[in-house]
Design a protein around this motif. Structure first.
Motif, PDB file in Angstrom:
ATOM      1  N   GLY A 105       0.765  -1.228   0.000  1.00 17.34           N
ATOM      2  CA  GLY A 105       0.000   0.000   0.000  1.00 17.34           C
ATOM      3  C   GLY A 105       0.803   1.290   0.000  1.00 17.34           C
ATOM      4  N   TRP A 106       0.468   2.185  -0.935  1.00 14.89           N
ATOM      5  CA  TRP A 106       1.018   3.530  -1.069  1.00 14.89           C
ATOM      6  C   TRP A 106       2.504   3.565  -1.423  1.00 14.89           C
ATOM      7  CZ3 TRP A 106      -2.494   6.688  -2.272  1.00 14.89           C
ATOM      8  CH2 TRP A 106      -3.738   6.687  -1.657  1.00 14.89           C
ATOM      9  N   VAL A 107       3.061   2.436  -1.860  1.00 11.65           N
ATOM     10  CA  VAL A 107       4.466   2.420  -2.270  1.00 11.65           C
ATOM     11  C   VAL A 107       4.705   3.366  -3.442  1.00 11.65           C
ATOM     12  CG1 VAL A 107       6.174   0.964  -3.453  1.00 11.65           C
ATOM     13  CG2 VAL A 107       5.142   0.198  -1.321  1.00 11.65           C
ATOM     14  N   GLY A 108       3.701   3.522  -4.296  1.00 18.42           N
ATOM     15  CA  GLY A 108       3.852   4.407  -5.436  1.00 18.42           C
ATOM     16  C   GLY A 108       3.818   5.883  -5.102  1.00 18.42           C
ATOM     17  N   SER A 109       3.460   6.220  -3.857  1.00 23.74           N
ATOM     18  CA  SER A 109       3.434   7.618  -3.410  1.00 23.74           C
ATOM     19  C   SER A 109       4.625   7.839  -2.483  1.00 23.74           C
ATOM     20  CB  SER A 109       2.119   7.916  -2.684  1.00 23.74           C
ATOM     21  OG  SER A 109       1.019   7.696  -3.523  1.00 23.74           O
ATOM     22  N   ARG A 110       5.774   8.088  -3.085  1.00 19.98           N
ATOM     23  CA  ARG A 110       7.019   8.171  -2.326  1.00 19.98           C
ATOM     24  C   ARG A 110       6.954   9.203  -1.206  1.00 19.98           C
ATOM     25  NH1 ARG A 110      12.198   6.239  -4.054  1.00 19.98           N
ATOM     26  NH2 ARG A 110      13.798   6.880  -2.555  1.00 19.98           N
ATOM     27  N   GLU A 111       6.178  10.278  -1.444  1.00 20.86           N
ATOM     28  CA  GLU A 111       6.089  11.322  -0.428  1.00 20.86           C
ATOM     29  C   GLU A 111       5.448  10.817   0.861  1.00 20.86           C
ATOM     30  OE1 GLU A 111       2.238  11.377  -2.716  1.00 20.86           O
ATOM     31  OE2 GLU A 111       4.380  11.197  -3.198  1.00 20.86           O
ATOM     32  N   LYS A 112       4.737   9.700   0.798  1.00 21.56           N
ATOM     33  CA  LYS A 112       4.099   9.156   2.004  1.00 21.56           C
ATOM     34  C   LYS A 112       5.074   8.376   2.882  1.00 21.56           C
ATOM     35  CE  LYS A 112      -0.761   8.795   0.551  1.00 21.56           C
ATOM     36  NZ  LYS A 112      -1.368   9.603   1.623  1.00 21.56           N
TER      37      LYS A 112
ATOM     38  N   ASP B  36       8.875   8.144   2.145  1.00 25.93           N
ATOM     39  CA  ASP B  36      10.255   8.644   2.152  1.00 25.93           C
ATOM     40  C   ASP B  36      10.261  10.084   2.649  1.00 25.93           C
ATOM     41  OD1 ASP B  36      12.957   8.848   1.863  1.00 25.93           O
ATOM     42  OD2 ASP B  36      12.926   9.007  -0.332  1.00 25.93           O
ATOM     43  N   ASN B  37       9.944  10.245   3.928  1.00 27.68           N
ATOM     44  CA  ASN B  37       9.894  11.580   4.515  1.00 27.68           C
ATOM     45  C   ASN B  37      10.188  11.498   6.007  1.00 27.68           C
ATOM     46  OD1 ASN B  37       7.418  11.197   6.106  1.00 27.68           O
ATOM     47  ND2 ASN B  37       6.349  11.192   4.152  1.00 27.68           N
ATOM     48  N   PRO B  38      10.492  12.609   6.661  1.00 29.90           N
ATOM     49  CA  PRO B  38      10.864  12.595   8.084  1.00 29.90           C
ATOM     50  C   PRO B  38       9.760  12.087   9.004  1.00 29.90           C
ATOM     51  CG  PRO B  38      11.508  14.666   7.059  1.00 29.90           C
ATOM     52  CD  PRO B  38      10.651  13.956   6.064  1.00 29.90           C
ATOM     53  N   LEU B  39       8.489  12.137   8.550  1.00 29.82           N
ATOM     54  CA  LEU B  39       7.395  11.655   9.390  1.00 29.82           C
ATOM     55  C   LEU B  39       7.446  10.151   9.590  1.00 29.82           C
ATOM     56  CD1 LEU B  39       4.455  13.807   7.961  1.00 29.82           C
ATOM     57  CD2 LEU B  39       5.757  14.193  10.064  1.00 29.82           C
ATOM     58  N   ASN B  40       8.048   9.452   8.629  1.00 26.04           N
ATOM     59  CA  ASN B  40       8.248   8.013   8.767  1.00 26.04           C
ATOM     60  C   ASN B  40       9.617   7.794   9.411  1.00 26.04           C
ATOM     61  OD1 ASN B  40       8.441   5.253   8.566  1.00 26.04           O
ATOM     62  ND2 ASN B  40       8.541   5.200   6.324  1.00 26.04           N
TER      63      ASN B  40
ATOM     64  N   LEU C  64      10.866   0.291   7.851  1.00 31.39           N
ATOM     65  CA  LEU C  64       9.718   0.480   6.979  1.00 31.39           C
ATOM     66  C   LEU C  64      10.115   1.203   5.694  1.00 31.39           C
ATOM     67  CD1 LEU C  64       6.740   0.111   6.466  1.00 31.39           C
ATOM     68  CD2 LEU C  64       6.288   2.164   7.817  1.00 31.39           C
ATOM     69  N   LYS C  65      11.023   2.156   5.803  1.00 25.23           N
ATOM     70  CA  LYS C  65      11.511   2.828   4.593  1.00 25.23           C
ATOM     71  C   LYS C  65      12.194   1.830   3.667  1.00 25.23           C
ATOM     72  CE  LYS C  65      12.226   7.507   6.418  1.00 25.23           C
ATOM     73  NZ  LYS C  65      13.239   8.557   6.725  1.00 25.23           N
ATOM     74  N   GLY C  66      12.968   0.911   4.244  1.00 27.33           N
ATOM     75  CA  GLY C  66      13.634  -0.108   3.434  1.00 27.33           C
ATOM     76  C   GLY C  66      12.642  -1.030   2.750  1.00 27.33           C
ATOM     77  N   PHE C  67      11.590  -1.393   3.468  1.00 24.42           N
ATOM     78  CA  PHE C  67      10.546  -2.247   2.912  1.00 24.42           C
ATOM     79  C   PHE C  67       9.873  -1.561   1.730  1.00 24.42           C
ATOM     80  CE2 PHE C  67       6.068  -3.522   2.771  1.00 24.42           C
ATOM     81  CZ  PHE C  67       6.165  -4.903   2.739  1.00 24.42           C
ATOM     82  N   CYS C  68       9.473  -0.314   1.917  1.00 21.29           N
ATOM     83  CA  CYS C  68       8.810   0.438   0.849  1.00 21.29           C
ATOM     84  C   CYS C  68       9.753   0.695  -0.331  1.00 21.29           C
ATOM     85  CB  CYS C  68       8.267   1.760   1.394  1.00 21.29           C
ATOM     86  SG  CYS C  68       6.912   1.592   2.567  1.00 21.29           S
ATOM     87  N   LYS C  69      11.009   1.001  -0.027  1.00 19.12           N
ATOM     88  CA  LYS C  69      11.976   1.245  -1.090  1.00 19.12           C
ATOM     89  C   LYS C  69      12.142   0.006  -1.967  1.00 19.12           C
ATOM     90  CE  LYS C  69      16.829   2.426  -1.985  1.00 19.12           C
ATOM     91  NZ  LYS C  69      18.143   2.733  -1.376  1.00 19.12           N
ATOM     92  N   ASN C  70      12.222  -1.172  -1.340  1.00 17.03           N
ATOM     93  CA  ASN C  70      12.363  -2.402  -2.114  1.00 17.03           C
ATOM     94  C   ASN C  70      11.159  -2.635  -3.019  1.00 17.03           C
ATOM     95  OD1 ASN C  70      14.874  -3.003  -1.154  1.00 17.03           O
ATOM     96  ND2 ASN C  70      14.232  -4.642   0.216  1.00 17.03           N
TER      97      ASN C  70
ATOM     98  N   LEU D 248      -3.350   7.164   5.318  1.00 18.34           N
ATOM     99  CA  LEU D 248      -3.279   5.971   4.473  1.00 18.34           C
ATOM    100  C   LEU D 248      -4.649   5.561   3.937  1.00 18.34           C
ATOM    101  CD1 LEU D 248      -0.811   3.755   6.570  1.00 18.34           C
ATOM    102  CD2 LEU D 248      -0.284   5.373   4.732  1.00 18.34           C
ATOM    103  N   THR D 249      -5.654   6.377   4.154  1.00 19.54           N
ATOM    104  CA  THR D 249      -7.018   6.043   3.750  1.00 19.54           C
ATOM    105  C   THR D 249      -7.105   5.732   2.256  1.00 19.54           C
ATOM    106  OG1 THR D 249      -7.864   7.524   5.461  1.00 19.54           O
ATOM    107  CG2 THR D 249      -9.411   6.829   3.746  1.00 19.54           C
ATOM    108  N   VAL D 250      -7.833   4.674   1.923  1.00 11.17           N
ATOM    109  CA  VAL D 250      -8.058   4.280   0.531  1.00 11.17           C
ATOM    110  C   VAL D 250      -9.480   4.656   0.136  1.00 11.17           C
ATOM    111  CG1 VAL D 250      -8.224   2.310  -1.042  1.00 11.17           C
ATOM    112  CG2 VAL D 250      -6.397   2.402   0.653  1.00 11.17           C
TER     113      VAL D 250
END
Length: 301
Positions: free
Chosen positions: A109-116, A118-122, A127-133, A268-270
């Motif tokens: 979920g939301w991997v295609g929205s990098r701003e969600k 890859d940011n200081p809030l995360n 988790l950043k590594g998981f999403c990056k992969n 993260l609402t869909v």
């Protein structure tokens, strides 16, 4: 009758996708590490053609892809898998050479929205590594040159509340009927039934032109932790307590905590109504799933 290649065939998503494809009359090729294991032998008994190998065995995929119309691509994206993007690129290269015309890839979920993510809030590097992969896998899909491309991004599985994985994510639920969490009040977390992922993936594979270029956040409900507790309580007939972790208990290196904190920081609402209306797809609710799996819930409370 079309033939499709399925990766991670003995995993939850692989088995669900295979079941839906077989129901639709398809033939299946699958690459598995050990064809003698019970899960693999069960697939073989259903008519799935097995090819022994790992995601690194590109020659195996070259053979497995022959005669296939499409591929369901689902790779392990945990941070300790150092290069899933390369794996995806290598697999898709031989799939294209074999004549495969459609890839349906499952990431998260939301991997295609990098701003969600890859940011200081995360704050979780895990988790950043998981999403990056997963993002690297998506990039490989878009660059593959395969004619039709579809990306599915499923969220939190309903099955995470059942054994054995519930002991990892919510051990207190097993030990004392308590959901311990790190959500702020009112925060929602999207949920999805794995069987629905499989049915949706099969729908896309059977109709590549309609799903070409689609990148879909896949969820059935946006649920608060209280919604989850109520669903479990209705399925079991027992009270489920809900408790927020204290600051001292909060460890963002723990994956479940990291996901909760991410939901606190980023919406993260869909858009569920749009998905159901656009694709005419009826999703399973968490309540329906837990009632269906009521027997397994007896271990919890």
């Amino acid at each position: 009758m079309s033939t499709f290649l399925v990766t991670l065939a003995t995993g939850q998503q692989g088995r669900a996708t295979i079941a839906a494809l077989l129901k639709g009359g398809a033939k299946i090729h699958a690459v598995v590490r050990d064809p003698t294991k019970p899960a693999a032998r069960e697939l073989e008994s259903q008519g799935v053609v097995l090819f022994k190998g790992s995601n690194e065995d590109i020659d195996v995929f070259r053979n497995a892809a022959k005669g296939c119309k499409g591929v369901y691509l689902n790779l392990v994206s945990w941070p300790d898998n150092l290069d899933p993007g390369r794996q995806a690129a290598d697999i898709l290269k031989v799939c294209k050479e074999a004549g495969i015309e459609h890839v349906v890839a499952s990431t998260s979920g939301w991997v295609g929205s990098r701003e969600k993510w890859d940011n200081p809030l995360n704050r979780s590097e895990w988790l950043k590594g998981f999403c990056k992969n997963d993002a690297l896998v998506e990039d490989a899909v878009r660059r593959s040159g395969i004619r039709y491309l579809t990306i599915l991004r499923p969220f939190w599985f309903h099955s995470n509340y059942l054994p054995p994985v519930v002991q990892v994510f919510y051990p207190e639920l097993v030990e004392g009927g308590e959901l311990v969490h790190s959500f702020k009040p009112g925060v929602v977390f999207p949920h999805i039934n794995v069987d629905d992922i499989g049915r949706f993936a099969a729908m896309a594979l059977f109709d590549p032109a309609t799903f070409d270029g689609e990148e879909i956040e896949l969820a059935s409900q946006n649920l608060t932790i209280e919604d989850v507790a109520n669903a479990i309580a209705k399925a079991t007939g027992k009270h489920i307590a809900v408790r927020a972790r204290t600051l001292e208990e909060t460890d963002d290196t723990n994956p479940i905590v990291a996901w909760h904190l991410w939901a606190n920081a980023v919406d993260l609402t869909v858009d569920l109504d749009t998905i159901e209306q656009k694709y005419k797809f009826r999703f399973t609710t968490l309540q329906e799933y837990l009632i269906q799996e009521r027997e397994q819930l007896k271990i919890l409370v």
